[in-house]
Motif scaffolding. Structure first.
Motif, PDB file in Angstrom:
ATOM      1  N   HIS A   4       4.360 -55.526  44.562  1.00  0.00           N
ATOM      2  CA  HIS A   4       4.475 -54.135  44.567  1.00  0.00           C
ATOM      3  C   HIS A   4       4.505 -53.510  45.841  1.00  0.00           C
ATOM      4  N   ASN A   5       5.092 -52.131  45.739  1.00  0.00           N
ATOM      5  CA  ASN A   5       5.924 -51.772  46.829  1.00  0.00           C
ATOM      6  C   ASN A   5       4.509 -50.634  47.018  1.00  0.00           C
ATOM      7  N   PHE A   6       3.594 -50.267  48.019  1.00  0.00           N
ATOM      8  CA  PHE A   6       2.235 -50.396  48.619  1.00  0.00           C
ATOM      9  C   PHE A   6       2.362 -48.186  49.765  1.00  0.00           C
ATOM     10  N   LEU A   7       1.118 -48.114  49.189  1.00  0.00           N
ATOM     11  CA  LEU A   7       1.152 -46.894  50.606  1.00  0.00           C
ATOM     12  C   LEU A   7      -0.238 -46.345  50.696  1.00  0.00           C
ATOM     13  N   MET A   8      -0.479 -46.584  52.144  1.00  0.00           N
ATOM     14  CA  MET A   8      -1.770 -46.090  52.028  1.00  0.00           C
ATOM     15  C   MET A   8      -2.045 -44.385  53.381  1.00  0.00           C
ATOM     16  N   ILE A   9      -2.934 -43.853  52.558  1.00  0.00           N
ATOM     17  CA  ILE A   9      -2.302 -42.250  53.148  1.00  0.00           C
ATOM     18  C   ILE A   9      -3.747 -42.150  53.363  1.00  0.00           C
ATOM     19  N   GLY A  10      -4.115 -41.821  54.721  1.00  0.00           N
ATOM     20  CA  GLY A  10      -5.561 -41.401  55.357  1.00  0.00           C
ATOM     21  C   GLY A  10      -5.634 -40.570  56.833  1.00  0.00           C
ATOM     22  N   PRO A  11      -6.702 -40.051  56.994  1.00  0.00           N
ATOM     23  CA  PRO A  11      -6.752 -40.308  58.788  1.00  0.00           C
ATOM     24  C   PRO A  11      -6.070 -41.618  60.150  1.00  0.00           C
ATOM     25  N   LEU A  58       8.100 -53.054  50.587  1.00  0.00           N
ATOM     26  CA  LEU A  58       7.705 -51.978  51.057  1.00  0.00           C
ATOM     27  C   LEU A  58       6.377 -51.193  50.697  1.00  0.00           C
ATOM     28  N   CYS A  59       5.680 -51.868  52.079  1.00  0.00           N
ATOM     29  CA  CYS A  59       3.755 -51.057  52.675  1.00  0.00           C
ATOM     30  C   CYS A  59       4.432 -50.367  53.464  1.00  0.00           C
ATOM     31  N   CYS A  60       3.534 -48.883  53.677  1.00  0.00           N
ATOM     32  CA  CYS A  60       3.918 -47.977  54.068  1.00  0.00           C
ATOM     33  C   CYS A  60       2.125 -47.349  54.292  1.00  0.00           C
ATOM     34  N   ALA A  61       2.317 -46.823  55.925  1.00  0.00           N
ATOM     35  CA  ALA A  61       0.817 -45.905  56.062  1.00  0.00           C
ATOM     36  C   ALA A  61       1.799 -44.783  56.954  1.00  0.00           C
ATOM     37  N   MET A  62       0.702 -43.785  56.791  1.00  0.00           N
ATOM     38  CA  MET A  62       0.729 -42.423  56.468  1.00  0.00           C
ATOM     39  C   MET A  62      -0.199 -41.243  56.463  1.00  0.00           C
ATOM     40  N   ASN A  63      -0.556 -41.019  58.000  1.00  0.00           N
ATOM     41  CA  ASN A  63      -1.319 -39.766  57.828  1.00  0.00           C
ATOM     42  C   ASN A  63      -0.991 -38.714  57.167  1.00  0.00           C
ATOM     43  N   CYS A 110      -0.269 -46.272  45.530  1.00  0.00           N
ATOM     44  CA  CYS A 110      -1.079 -45.194  46.576  1.00  0.00           C
ATOM     45  C   CYS A 110      -2.630 -45.351  46.822  1.00  0.00           C
ATOM     46  N   VAL A 111      -2.621 -45.609  47.985  1.00  0.00           N
ATOM     47  CA  VAL A 111      -4.388 -45.681  47.993  1.00  0.00           C
ATOM     48  C   VAL A 111      -4.339 -44.016  49.174  1.00  0.00           C
ATOM     49  N   GLU A 112      -5.639 -43.602  48.696  1.00  0.00           N
ATOM     50  CA  GLU A 112      -6.985 -43.743  50.392  1.00  0.00           C
ATOM     51  C   GLU A 112      -7.468 -44.358  50.930  1.00  0.00           C
ATOM     52  N   THR A 113      -6.976 -43.986  52.200  1.00  0.00           N
ATOM     53  CA  THR A 113      -7.961 -44.854  53.489  1.00  0.00           C
ATOM     54  C   THR A 113      -8.859 -43.541  53.767  1.00  0.00           C
TER      55      THR A 113
END
Length: 511
Positions: A215-222, A344-349, A387-390
């Motif tokens: 599954h496509n995966f997104l991490m949002i966090g500082p 698709l694996c993504c990371a963003m602030n 989508c998960v929050e780090t």
């Protein structure tokens, strides 16, 4: 005199066979090539004539016509020199072989008669085997790549003299035939491990679910919360590929000239392009179309770090490959299709400084946060399943002394889930839950009355679309597989909704 030689050209990761006809007849001395040719193919006339002269072969003072058919396909690339040379020599009785039609020939010729390597050998040899050719004559440097295809004779030549000697049965007649590789498992040689990561239990769980169903995966966090660190450990839990998957992925790398002599690609690809990548670098293309990152990641993972920093055009170009699992590049000379079925694996602030919504650290205005988050469109977010929050890692977590779960332990569960999916989708053309659609989605993601009431209550609350609803069902099916549940339970559905709802937290708070 007339002769025919077979060669091939690359179309995407497949090939089209080309018939090289040579006719030598009376008339004014002339050497002409026809058949809808690009300039570099037409220049083969000069290379071949000079190479034959430097190898000691004198062409007769006759009218020589070379035709490359079919004429409705533009011929491009460096594969045609050697077949043109062989066809001319056969028409001039320099080569007296009677079984030319049984061999597929390719290679670039230098002015001294040396044969240079060509690109895209793997898919061409594979197509030659399927078409029933006895074998392939190709540059010596491409032999190892050609031997990845089983049960077809391969003859590597370093120069025109070698090719002539082989075909006239006066030189080295030895050919090589591969019987295949028994070991198709991943190498398992990694320098990193999930055991290195302290804390972030929820994120690691979400990553496991994502890989289990691709599954496509997104991490949002500082910054510093471990987003990139987690992403770089995804290869350690990716399951092994089948021989068919290895061959398909290796064909993509062969066409792109990135296969070299390393044999079949056994590990699932993990591509991590820099955010300065161009649209062509991401999707593929060019004068001579080549695959892009979305195709090199086929069967594996495409990791986009600092997601909002990619240009808008590059990000929006991912929407079609994520839906269609392929990408088609259209040029005036033709249409080229490449596979692009990747996770698709993504990371963003969450903002420019990275600390929103912590107002003790973040000084960004709401407008600034909104502009930053707006660089990633909602249609693209709608194609991301999880989508998960780090969160910031505490000192206590860093020095707790507790050992985290290793990649080997996680991978066992992932491989078990993949085995369940392989059995479930046998004969359907699907491999993973993330690919489910239509009647198969209704069949394998059926909900009981209680679960239906629950999803109905949250549909409007989270402003779900039809696409995001089906994504939740696919993720819930994967969670159920990891838990060994035959049907989707309430716990599976709740966890799946949690993974889809976190992206709305940031987007709704700034609107």
């Amino acid at each position: 005199m007339y002769s025919v030689v077979s060669t091939a050209m690359i179309l995407g990761i497949d090939c089209r066979f080309i018939c090289v006809e040579a006719d030598v007849s009376d008339g004014l001395p002339n050497f002409e090539m026809v058949g809808y040719l690009s300039s570099e193919v037409r220049e083969a006339r000069e290379r071949v004539q000079t190479a034959l002269k430097n190898c000691g072969y004198e062409l007769p003072s006759s009218r020589i016509i070379i035709n490359l058919s079919p004429i409705n396909i533009r011929k491009e690339g460096n594969l045609y020199d050697l077949p043109v040379a062989i066809a001319v020599m056969a028409a001039c009785n320099i080569i007296k072989a009677t079984d030319l039609k049984k061999w597929l020939i390719m290679g670039e010729v230098g002015l001294d008669g040396k044969i240079y390597p060509a690109g895209g050998v793997l898919p061409i040899v594979s197509c030659a085997k399927e078409a029933g050719y006895k074998g392939c004559i190709l540059p010596e440097e491409n032999v190892e790549e050609a031997l990845l295809v089983n049960d077809i004779e391969i003859k590597g030549v370093s120069g025109i003299l070698d090719a002539v000697g082989f075909l006239n049965d006066i030189g080295d007649r030895d050919t090589r035939v591969s019987k295949g590789e028994d070991n198709i498992k991943n190498s398992g040689d990694f320098d990193v491990d999930f055991a290195d990561i302290s804390g972030q239990k929820l994120v690691k769980r979400a990553c496991e679910v994502a890989v289990a169903g691709m599954h496509n995966f997104l991490m949002i966090g500082p910054p510093g919360s471990g987003k990139t660190m987690i992403a770089k450990r995804i290869p350690t839990i990716l399951p092994s590929m089948s021989k068919a998957e290895q061959m398909e992925i290796s064909k993509v790398y062969s066409v792109g000239g990135q296969l070299g002599g390393r044999g079949l690609i056994k590990n699932r690809p993990f591509r991590s392009p820099h955010h300065s990548i161009s649209l062509q670098g991401m999707t593929g293309g060019g004068r001579f179309p080549k695959p892009g990152e979305v195709s090199y990641a086929h069967g594996g993972v495409l990791f986009l770090d600092e997601l909002p920093e990619f240009t808008r055009g590059v990000l929006e170009s991912l929407r079609e490959p994520l839906e269609d699992k392929k990408i088609t590049i259209v040029r005036a000379t033709g249409s080229f299709e490449y596979p692009s079925d990747f996770m698709l694996c993504c990371a963003m602030n969450p903002c420019m400084c990275g600390y929103y919504p912590d107002r003790n650290l973040c000084n960004c205005s709401l407008n600034s946060v909104q502009r930053y988050l707006g660089r990633v469109s909602r249609p693209l977010l709608d194609r991301i399943d999880i989508c998960v929050e780090t969160s910031r890692i505490s000192y206590r977590d860093l020095n707790s002394g507790k050992s985290s779960e290793s990649s080997a332990e996680i991978r066992k569960r992932v491989e078990l889930a993949h085995a369940i999916q392989k059995h479930r989708f046998k004969g359907t053309g699907f491999h993973f839950n993330s690919q489910l659609s239509g009647s198969l989605l209704e069949k394998h993601c059926r909900l009981d009355d209680e679960e239906k009431k629950f999803i109905d209550s949250v549909y409007d609350k989270y402003s779900l679309t039809a696409r995001s609803y089906y994504k939740i069902l696919r993720v819930a099916r994967t969670i159920a597989d990891l838990a060994g549940n035959v049907n989707i339970e309430m716990e599976d559905l709740t966890e799946a909704i949690l993974y889809k709802g976190l992206d709305s937290k940031y987007y709704k708070e700034v609107t």
